[in-house]
Design a protein around this motif. Structure first.
Motif, mmCIF file in Angstrom:
data_model
loop_
_atom_site.group_PDB
_atom_site.id
_atom_site.type_symbol
_atom_site.label_atom_id
_atom_site.label_comp_id
_atom_site.label_asym_id
_atom_site.label_seq_id
_atom_site.Cartn_x
_atom_site.Cartn_y
_atom_site.Cartn_z
ATOM 1 N N LEU A 158 0.170 -27.509 13.005
ATOM 2 C CA LEU A 158 -0.900 -28.196 12.280
ATOM 3 C C LEU A 158 -1.545 -29.296 13.124
ATOM 4 O O LEU A 158 -2.750 -29.539 13.011
ATOM 5 C CB LEU A 158 -0.358 -28.782 10.970
ATOM 6 C CG LEU A 158 -0.004 -27.747 9.897
ATOM 7 C CD1 LEU A 158 0.704 -28.411 8.717
ATOM 8 C CD2 LEU A 158 -1.258 -27.023 9.408
ATOM 9 N N SER A 159 -0.748 -29.937 13.994
ATOM 10 C CA SER A 159 -1.301 -31.004 14.847
ATOM 11 C C SER A 159 -2.396 -30.454 15.758
ATOM 12 O O SER A 159 -3.373 -31.134 16.062
ATOM 13 C CB SER A 159 -0.218 -31.608 15.745
ATOM 14 O OG SER A 159 0.861 -32.020 14.976
ATOM 15 N N LYS B 55 -5.702 -30.172 13.653
ATOM 16 C CA LYS B 55 -6.303 -31.380 13.044
ATOM 17 C C LYS B 55 -7.319 -32.020 13.994
ATOM 18 O O LYS B 55 -7.042 -32.163 15.183
ATOM 19 C CB LYS B 55 -5.190 -32.385 12.732
ATOM 20 C CG LYS B 55 -5.602 -33.502 11.792
ATOM 21 C CD LYS B 55 -4.439 -34.423 11.490
ATOM 22 C CE LYS B 55 -4.264 -35.508 12.520
ATOM 23 N NZ LYS B 55 -5.215 -36.609 12.445
ATOM 24 N N GLU C 97 -7.538 -33.950 3.546
ATOM 25 C CA GLU C 97 -7.688 -33.337 4.883
ATOM 26 C C GLU C 97 -6.530 -32.368 5.154
ATOM 27 O O GLU C 97 -6.724 -31.276 5.690
ATOM 28 C CB GLU C 97 -7.713 -34.399 5.995
ATOM 29 C CG GLU C 97 -7.883 -33.716 7.351
ATOM 30 C CD GLU C 97 -7.737 -34.621 8.567
ATOM 31 O OE1 GLU C 97 -6.967 -35.589 8.515
ATOM 32 O OE2 GLU C 97 -8.393 -34.336 9.577
ATOM 33 N N LEU C 98 -5.346 -32.772 4.741
ATOM 34 C CA LEU C 98 -4.160 -31.950 5.020
ATOM 35 C C LEU C 98 -4.178 -30.673 4.179
ATOM 36 O O LEU C 98 -3.782 -29.605 4.646
ATOM 37 C CB LEU C 98 -2.902 -32.787 4.790
ATOM 38 C CG LEU C 98 -2.876 -34.038 5.702
ATOM 39 C CD1 LEU C 98 -1.866 -35.052 5.223
ATOM 40 C CD2 LEU C 98 -2.627 -33.644 7.146
ATOM 41 N N LEU D 168 -6.259 -28.274 5.886
ATOM 42 C CA LEU D 168 -5.670 -27.820 7.146
ATOM 43 C C LEU D 168 -4.636 -26.692 6.933
ATOM 44 O O LEU D 168 -4.592 -25.712 7.688
ATOM 45 C CB LEU D 168 -4.949 -29.021 7.754
ATOM 46 C CG LEU D 168 -4.948 -29.248 9.242
ATOM 47 C CD1 LEU D 168 -6.368 -29.274 9.784
ATOM 48 C CD2 LEU D 168 -4.243 -30.586 9.542
ATOM 49 N N SER E 144 -9.154 -38.125 13.290
ATOM 50 C CA SER E 144 -9.593 -38.054 11.886
ATOM 51 C C SER E 144 -9.119 -39.246 11.050
ATOM 52 O O SER E 144 -9.708 -39.555 10.024
ATOM 53 C CB SER E 144 -9.137 -36.745 11.249
ATOM 54 O OG SER E 144 -7.734 -36.727 11.135
ATOM 55 N N GLY F 269 -2.794 -37.824 7.941
ATOM 56 C CA GLY F 269 -4.126 -37.244 7.758
ATOM 57 C C GLY F 269 -5.101 -38.186 7.081
ATOM 58 O O GLY F 269 -4.717 -39.217 6.520
ATOM 59 N N ASN F 270 -6.358 -37.809 7.120
ATOM 60 C CA ASN F 270 -7.435 -38.562 6.482
ATOM 61 C C ASN F 270 -7.421 -38.271 4.975
ATOM 62 O O ASN F 270 -8.254 -37.551 4.445
ATOM 63 C CB ASN F 270 -8.762 -38.131 7.125
ATOM 64 C CG ASN F 270 -9.929 -38.916 6.603
ATOM 65 O OD1 ASN F 270 -10.412 -38.670 5.503
ATOM 66 N ND2 ASN F 270 -10.389 -39.859 7.367
#
Ligand SMILES: Cc1ncc(COP(=O)(O)O)c(C=O)c1O
Length: 358
Positions: A236-237, A240, A86-87, A90, A244, A81-82
Motif C-alpha cells: 500500500l505504501s 499512496k 484516503e486509505l 487505496l 498526501s 493517510g490523509n
C-alpha cells in the motif's frame, strides 16, 4: 429530491430539500466529537505555521512511532493517510477487478472505492433492528470473494459486532485468501476495547482502518491510519501519493494522541447522553439502534419512511443524516449524532413536538 451522499455541509441538504436554511442550524448529521478539537491545537496553530513552507515527511515517521507505542504494534504495521478516506480508496487497489462483499448497512465509501477499481461489489444485508452478524449465512459466502468490508462499531448503526463472529470471519477469510477489511473509525468512542489490532501479525488477510478526524474533531485537517501485516503495508505504501499527509495534520496528530483526559471525558459524556436520549425514545415510542458510540439510528414506527420527520426537523434547524443511500435502511431511519447536552435537549424538544402534533 437528490440528497447528498454524506453528512456535514448542511447547505446541500437544504438545497436538495428545497427549503430555506434557518439562520442557525444544529448539524446532527456529522458524527465528530461534540466538544470540537482539543484546545492544544489552537494554542499551537501559529507555532506550526513554519511547517507549511517545506515538504512534509512522506513517511510520517514521528507520528508512526507515537502510534506504534500507543497501539503496542510495530511501526511496520502502520500506514498514515490523509484521513481514513484516503486509505479506503487505496485498499481496493490490492484486489482490482475482483469480487468484493460489503456487510451492510455501512459507510458508502467502500463501494465507491471498489467500483473505482472495477471490482464486482455485492452486499450482505444484516437484519434490520438488531443488525447482528449472522455467521451461519455469512461464513459459507466467504469463498466467493477476494475481500470483505465491514465497520465496527458500525456507521450508521453504532452497533458493535460480536467478537467471536468477527474472529470466525477473519479465520475463514484466511482459509480462502480473502482480505477482511475492518473499519474501526469510531472504536475510540467506546470505553470497551473493540479493536482487532492484536491479531494483525497472526493474519496477513486482516486490514484495520482508523480515523483521527472523529474523536479529535479534525475532519477539515484530515488524518487517519491503517494497521496491517508488514507485507500489506509495503504494497500500500507504494500506491499512496508521496506527500498526501500534510505537515500540520501530523503535528496535530501528535498532540491528539496525548489527549487522554479529553478522550475519557468525551466517552463519559457520550455514554451519559446516550442513556438519557434512549430513555426518552423508549417513553415516546421511537425505535432506535443499540449504539455503543456517538451516533445512532432513529425511526418513528408510525412512518414507512423517515422523510416527513426529516423535513420537520430541517424546518426546525435540526439537520439529521438521511439513510437513503445505505443498503438495508433505504431511508426508513435517520442517523443522529450525540452532541452537547444543550443541543441534544433541542433535538428532544423537537421530537416531543413531532409526537404531540400527531
Ligand atoms: C466509517 C467511516 N470510516 C471512515 C471515514 C472517513 O473518515 P476520515 O477520512 O475523516 O478519517 C468515515 C467518515 O465519515 C466513516 O464514517
Amino acid at each position: 429530491m437528490k440528497m447528498p451522499s454524506h453528512g456535514s455541509n448542511p447547505h446541500y441538504v437544504y438545497k436538495a430539500a428545497n427549503l430555506k436554511q434557518p439562520e442557525t442550524v444544529l448539524d446532527f448529521s456529522v458524527n465528530v466529537n461534540p466538544f470540537g478539537a482539543p484546545a492544544i491545537i489552537k494554542e499551537n496553530w501559529m507555532k506550526w505555521f513554519q511547517f507549511i513552507e517545506d515538504y512534509p515527511d512522506p513517511h510520517s515517521a514521528e507520528l508512526k512511532k507515537e502510534l506504534s507505542i500507543k497501539e503496542k504494534i510495530d511501526e511496520n504495521n502502520i500506514l498514515i493517510g490523509n484521513g481514513g478516506a484516503e486509505l479506503i480508496s487505496l485498499v481496493p487497489q490490492l484486489f482490482n477487478g475482483k469480487n468484493v462483499l460489503i456487510i451492510e448497512p455501512a459507510f458508502s465509501e467502500y463501494e465507491q472505492a471498489c467500483l473505482a477499481q472495477n471490482c464486482h461489489v455485492e452486499h450482505h444485508i444484516l437484519n434490520e433492528g438488531d443488525w447482528s452478524l449472522n455467521t451461519a449465512e455469512l461464513l459459507p459466502k466467504v469463498k466467493k470473494y477476494q475481500a470483505i468490508f465491514l465497520c465496527t462499531p458500525n456507521n450508521p448503526t453504532g452497533v458493535v459486532y460480536d467478537r467471536e463472529a468477527i474472529l470466525q470471519l477473519i479465520e475463514e477469510g484466511k482459509r480462502h485468501q480473502c482480505m477482511i477489511i475492518i473499519d474501526e473509525a469510531f472504536f475510540d468512542f467506546s470505553s470497551e476495547n473493540h479493536s482487532y489490532s492484536s491479531f494483525i501479525e497472526q493474519y496477513s488477510n486482516l486490514i484495520l482502518l482508523r480515523s483521527l478526524t472523529k474523536m479529535y474533531a479534525i475532519a477539515g485537517l484530515r488524518l487517519g491510519y491503517l494497521i496491517a501485516h508488514p507485507s500489506v503495508i509495503a504494497k500500500l505504501s507504494m500506491l499512496k501519493p508521496h506527500w498526501s499527509v500534510n505537515a500540520i495534520a501530523m503535528k496535530a496528530g501528535m498532540e491528539c494522541l496525548k489527549q487522554h483526559k479529553y478522550v475519557q471525558q468525551t466517552r463519559q459524556h457520550i455514554d451519559q447522553e446516550r442513556s438519557r436520549l434512549e430513555e426518552f425514545f423508549q417513553k415516546s415510542g421511537f425505535s432506535y439502534s443499540k449504539s455503543k458510540v456517538n451516533f445512532y439510528l432513529l425511526r418513528d414506527p408510525a412512518l414507512l419512511e423517515a422523510a416527513p420527520l426529516f423535513l420537520f426537523l430541517l424546518e426546525k434547524g435540526i439537520v439529521p443524516r438521511h439513510t437513503l443511500n445505505f443498503p438495508g435502511l433505504n431511508g426508513r431511519w435517520l442517523r443522529l449524532a450525540i452532541k452537547q447536552t444543550e443541543d441534544n435537549n433541542q433535538l428532544l424538544e423537537a421530537l416531543d413536538e413531532w409526537k404531540n402534533r400527531r
